[in-house]
Write a protein that holds these residues in place. Sequence first.
Motif, mmCIF file in Angstrom:
data_model
loop_
_atom_site.group_PDB
_atom_site.id
_atom_site.type_symbol
_atom_site.label_atom_id
_atom_site.label_comp_id
_atom_site.label_asym_id
_atom_site.label_seq_id
_atom_site.Cartn_x
_atom_site.Cartn_y
_atom_site.Cartn_z
ATOM 1 N N ALA A 106 -5.142 -29.983 -25.807
ATOM 2 C CA ALA A 106 -5.107 -30.314 -27.324
ATOM 3 C C ALA A 106 -6.778 -30.124 -27.736
ATOM 4 C CB ALA A 106 -5.010 -31.939 -27.171
ATOM 5 N N ALA A 107 -7.606 -30.357 -26.920
ATOM 6 C CA ALA A 107 -9.107 -30.127 -27.451
ATOM 7 C C ALA A 107 -9.348 -28.595 -27.506
ATOM 8 C CB ALA A 107 -9.939 -30.332 -26.095
ATOM 9 N N LEU A 108 -8.526 -27.571 -27.066
ATOM 10 C CA LEU A 108 -8.668 -26.310 -27.359
ATOM 11 C C LEU A 108 -7.960 -25.813 -28.530
ATOM 12 C CD1 LEU A 108 -8.150 -24.565 -23.714
ATOM 13 C CD2 LEU A 108 -10.463 -24.255 -25.255
ATOM 14 N N LYS A 109 -6.834 -26.509 -28.607
ATOM 15 C CA LYS A 109 -6.064 -26.439 -29.935
ATOM 16 C C LYS A 109 -6.720 -26.623 -31.108
ATOM 17 C CE LYS A 109 -1.856 -25.589 -31.794
ATOM 18 N NZ LYS A 109 -1.221 -24.470 -31.824
ATOM 19 N N ALA A 110 -7.614 -27.909 -30.995
ATOM 20 C CA ALA A 110 -8.125 -28.439 -32.106
ATOM 21 C C ALA A 110 -9.151 -27.526 -32.680
ATOM 22 C CB ALA A 110 -8.893 -29.882 -31.901
ATOM 23 N N VAL A 111 -9.736 -26.622 -31.786
ATOM 24 C CA VAL A 111 -10.814 -25.866 -32.045
ATOM 25 C C VAL A 111 -10.290 -24.306 -32.323
ATOM 26 C CG1 VAL A 111 -12.582 -27.335 -30.962
ATOM 27 C CG2 VAL A 111 -11.527 -25.166 -29.835
ATOM 28 N N GLU A 112 -9.170 -24.073 -32.332
ATOM 29 C CA GLU A 112 -8.675 -22.662 -32.501
ATOM 30 C C GLU A 112 -9.081 -22.115 -33.701
ATOM 31 O OE1 GLU A 112 -4.559 -22.779 -31.986
ATOM 32 O OE2 GLU A 112 -4.580 -22.670 -29.627
ATOM 33 N N SER A 113 -8.819 -23.013 -34.938
ATOM 34 C CA SER A 113 -8.983 -22.451 -35.939
ATOM 35 C C SER A 113 -10.523 -22.459 -36.684
ATOM 36 C CB SER A 113 -8.257 -23.007 -37.247
ATOM 37 O OG SER A 113 -8.416 -24.388 -37.065
ATOM 38 N N LEU A 114 -11.349 -23.148 -35.651
ATOM 39 C CA LEU A 114 -12.845 -23.307 -36.099
ATOM 40 C C LEU A 114 -13.781 -22.127 -35.919
ATOM 41 C CD1 LEU A 114 -13.595 -26.735 -34.887
ATOM 42 C CD2 LEU A 114 -12.808 -26.090 -37.041
ATOM 43 N N ASP A 115 -14.752 -21.857 -36.242
ATOM 44 C CA ASP A 115 -15.682 -20.586 -35.966
ATOM 45 C C ASP A 115 -16.723 -21.111 -35.452
ATOM 46 O OD1 ASP A 115 -16.834 -18.173 -36.051
ATOM 47 O OD2 ASP A 115 -16.947 -18.157 -38.226
ATOM 48 N N ALA A 116 -17.181 -21.174 -34.077
ATOM 49 C CA ALA A 116 -18.263 -21.735 -33.345
ATOM 50 C C ALA A 116 -19.481 -21.020 -33.889
ATOM 51 C CB ALA A 116 -18.085 -21.687 -32.085
ATOM 52 N N ASP A 117 -19.411 -19.909 -33.852
ATOM 53 C CA ASP A 117 -20.461 -18.839 -34.078
ATOM 54 C C ASP A 117 -20.762 -18.399 -35.556
ATOM 55 O OD1 ASP A 117 -18.467 -17.190 -34.355
ATOM 56 O OD2 ASP A 117 -19.116 -15.873 -32.570
ATOM 57 N N GLY A 118 -19.951 -18.924 -36.512
ATOM 58 C CA GLY A 118 -20.128 -18.812 -37.878
ATOM 59 C C GLY A 118 -20.229 -17.365 -38.268
ATOM 60 N N ASP A 119 -19.357 -16.310 -37.666
ATOM 61 C CA ASP A 119 -19.351 -15.007 -37.979
ATOM 62 C C ASP A 119 -17.957 -14.406 -38.602
ATOM 63 O OD1 ASP A 119 -17.289 -15.297 -36.152
ATOM 64 O OD2 ASP A 119 -17.948 -13.763 -34.730
ATOM 65 N N GLY A 120 -17.247 -15.632 -39.200
ATOM 66 C CA GLY A 120 -16.059 -15.336 -40.078
ATOM 67 C C GLY A 120 -15.084 -15.452 -39.374
ATOM 68 N N ILE A 121 -14.930 -15.105 -38.223
ATOM 69 C CA ILE A 121 -13.689 -14.878 -37.310
ATOM 70 C C ILE A 121 -13.256 -16.201 -36.357
ATOM 71 C CG2 ILE A 121 -12.672 -13.508 -35.329
ATOM 72 C CD1 ILE A 121 -15.032 -11.462 -36.335
ATOM 73 N N GLU A 126 -11.087 -14.643 -31.629
ATOM 74 C CA GLU A 126 -12.326 -13.739 -30.637
ATOM 75 C C GLU A 126 -11.644 -14.069 -29.099
ATOM 76 O OE1 GLU A 126 -16.058 -13.329 -31.740
ATOM 77 O OE2 GLU A 126 -16.356 -15.027 -33.030
ATOM 78 N N LEU A 127 -11.095 -15.185 -28.962
ATOM 79 C CA LEU A 127 -10.595 -15.310 -27.519
ATOM 80 C C LEU A 127 -9.583 -14.127 -27.237
ATOM 81 C CD1 LEU A 127 -10.745 -19.361 -27.294
ATOM 82 C CD2 LEU A 127 -12.215 -17.744 -25.941
ATOM 83 N N ILE A 128 -8.730 -14.189 -28.129
ATOM 84 C CA ILE A 128 -7.530 -13.160 -27.687
ATOM 85 C C ILE A 128 -8.237 -11.768 -27.856
ATOM 86 C CG2 ILE A 128 -5.588 -12.337 -28.636
ATOM 87 C CD1 ILE A 128 -5.278 -15.213 -27.325
ATOM 88 N N ALA A 129 -9.004 -11.413 -28.752
ATOM 89 C CA ALA A 129 -9.549 -10.052 -28.736
ATOM 90 C C ALA A 129 -10.576 -9.811 -27.583
ATOM 91 C CB ALA A 129 -10.119 -9.758 -30.064
ATOM 92 N N GLY A 130 -11.150 -10.768 -27.118
ATOM 93 C CA GLY A 130 -12.091 -10.489 -26.288
ATOM 94 C C GLY A 130 -13.834 -10.423 -26.431
ATOM 95 N N SER A 131 -13.941 -10.788 -27.898
ATOM 96 C CA SER A 131 -15.180 -10.975 -28.201
ATOM 97 C C SER A 131 -15.518 -12.623 -27.906
ATOM 98 C CB SER A 131 -15.571 -10.588 -29.435
ATOM 99 O OG SER A 131 -14.525 -11.556 -30.535
ATOM 100 N N GLN A 132 -16.902 -12.802 -28.071
ATOM 101 C CA GLN A 132 -17.352 -14.091 -27.528
ATOM 102 C C GLN A 132 -17.443 -15.052 -28.901
ATOM 103 O OE1 GLN A 132 -20.914 -11.661 -25.512
ATOM 104 N NE2 GLN A 132 -20.972 -13.817 -24.682
ATOM 105 N N PRO A 133 -16.715 -16.159 -28.766
ATOM 106 C CA PRO A 133 -16.404 -16.937 -29.811
ATOM 107 C C PRO A 133 -17.889 -17.758 -30.348
ATOM 108 C CG PRO A 133 -15.523 -18.052 -28.014
ATOM 109 C CD PRO A 133 -15.840 -16.656 -27.692
ATOM 110 N N GLU A 134 -18.717 -17.901 -29.078
ATOM 111 C CA GLU A 134 -20.103 -18.514 -29.376
ATOM 112 C C GLU A 134 -21.229 -17.583 -29.788
ATOM 113 O OE1 GLU A 134 -19.122 -17.254 -26.755
ATOM 114 O OE2 GLU A 134 -20.738 -16.585 -25.298
ATOM 115 N N LEU A 135 -20.892 -16.372 -29.923
ATOM 116 C CA LEU A 135 -21.874 -15.451 -30.363
ATOM 117 C C LEU A 135 -21.312 -14.658 -31.686
ATOM 118 C CD1 LEU A 135 -24.748 -14.237 -29.170
ATOM 119 C CD2 LEU A 135 -23.247 -12.345 -27.892
#
Lengths: 502, 206
Positions: A106-121, A126-135
Amino acid sequence: MSSGGVRGRTGPVAWAGVAAALGLSVVAAGLAGPANRAVAKPPASMEFCKIYPTAHVCAASPVVNCTTCHTVPPARNLFGEQVSANLAPGAARPLSDADFVAALPAALKAVESLDADGDGIPNLAELIAGSQPELASSRPTSASCTPGQARSAAAGRWNTCGYDPAHAYRKVTLDVCGRSPTRAETEAFRQLLPSESAWRGALANRLDQCLRTPYWLGVNGVLWNLANAKINPVDSIKAGPRAGSIPLADYEWDYNLFAWLNTGDRDVRGLLTGQDFVKRTSDSPPTFEPVPEDGMRALRQAGQTVPRDKRAGMITTRWFTTVNTMFTPIPRTTAAAAYRQYLGLDLARMQGLHPAVSEPADYDAKGVAAPACAVCHSTLDPLTYPFTRYDGIIRNNYNPNRLKNFVRTDGPRVVEAPEAGEIFGQKVANLMEWSQVAANSDAFAQKVVWDYWKLMIGREPGPADQAEFTLMWKGLKAQDKFNYRTERMLHALVLTEAYGRP
Amino acid sequence: MRIPAPIALALTAILSLSALALPPTAARAQEAAPASPDPRVKFKDGERYLRDLAESLEIPRKEICLELSRYDCADKAFRIVLGGVDPYEIRIMQPLDQASLASPIAFDRVALQVCSNRVARDKADPATAVLFKPAAGRPDAAWREALTDRLYDRILRRGADAAERQRMAGFLEGLEARTGRSPKGQADQTLLACFALASSAEAAFY
């Protein structure tokens, strides 16, 4: 936030001192007690891939690195902070492992649409594509060409927009035969390009020829070097030809077994389950044959003294137990080495943690039940018990009563250590069962393909490689595809875009 | 101050190579393809590099490159920096993921030694010459064209395209201004043109 006021009154230098002091306090608090501390959760590395099996990081291994959520555990990165904020909100901390695992989806689901690093993605993309959601500087990359580029590339000497058979032919010849194709060979191959079946046939023939060369199969050849990190040879204790100053065992037999199981129509799971002991009968051309059991005694230190029905491929050879088990009653190094070398799971990096109930029992009184140690030892110790009946240096044999020899040095409880253990959360009675579970796991297939991928493609599988990498390791397991035959897998690997696209 | 001959030759090579400097796409022949969006080139490594040159330049593998006339360049002298391993003594189990600072220096040194070796053999036995064949009179366009053909065929195992021929001709003419037209000058031109191709990205990577 009140800290701004602190900075305003005391200046930046003092602020730095305050921040440093606060940082130290946080670290100290984290070490001292459970209240409000950040806690790394080892089960997360496995659970994540159960929730997102198609995420890039899960394509090459069933676990994610701690750095998906943490900077240096237990400190979290931006993505980890978002997950943490949504993890069982309001529940008392620290969460038990069971509560954590229950709350994680549930926690992961809740943050799926958020953008931790603010890069617009969004995080999930990012997790699916292999880039880093925190960078923010890490973004999904595209390897596709425009239609115009594709037309231009197809007409060029190298097709940089797709699979280029001539490029693959050159690579196979270099990678596996150890030389470039001659100009005549290249020109002859290019003549075949209009017919896909013709060039595919020629490519397959070239690969088959090269797979029998000394460059690939010989002493110090490609396969030999692929095994270096698994066998870990040390010349000073080598026995047999060119023996070292303290000859204890001969690693050449391990290299032979590795090459034997990775060639021809042989099941590569034999690396963990095989019972043969293989001799190199010639190096040019390279040929091998199993040593008959009645010929084993003559080999002395070089031979295999473990009874045939107690052998588990590469992880019970004289060399493996000599360099890993040595004189240890509960040979954790041996189990960790097998886990890392054949399953790609490095416990030192908190990979592949599957804590067992009531573990670690600490039968040898090493203090591993301390909380800081138990994080890994609750997985490592039950992983190790099946190895406890195998002697290391000198004897190199299976001995059900082996632990009696260690009471004086390791305490009276050492004899209570069971032969039964646990791997991937599955209970096993002994090393034979351990090796079967390991050899049939996804982790084993992924590690086999990962090694070849790195060798042939020259880098670890990247985001763009996920689909093809998954096809390879799943194909390795599938009976109707490669059926654990690495040469069949290699024939498919050289046809991937990852391999054949310049 | 007198500059030792090998250093002078290397300096000449560096100066002259600037004439051969190519724009990024120029090394590709025929039709320019777009740059790969996800390039996966691999370093050939010292052993494969020397095997290729040994075959192409017809020098026995064991003789093609020896440091101090004793230590094989790929197997001993530059083993690790040229992508090899040594699991037994220095415990390097896999090739280095990143090239070391010494790698390009070692690579250039090997390329120069191999080319020097071939040209020396050609001078010693002109009847079996592979690269260096002195011009009958003054070196002219035809001589340069024939040398270009031999170099591309032997080192890169393909023909040169028009742009490459033009650049190589200009490079050789520039060298001639420094080395002179004598047979010795022609041998130096051959050596340096060999070095230019043998140290190119196309020769080192695949």
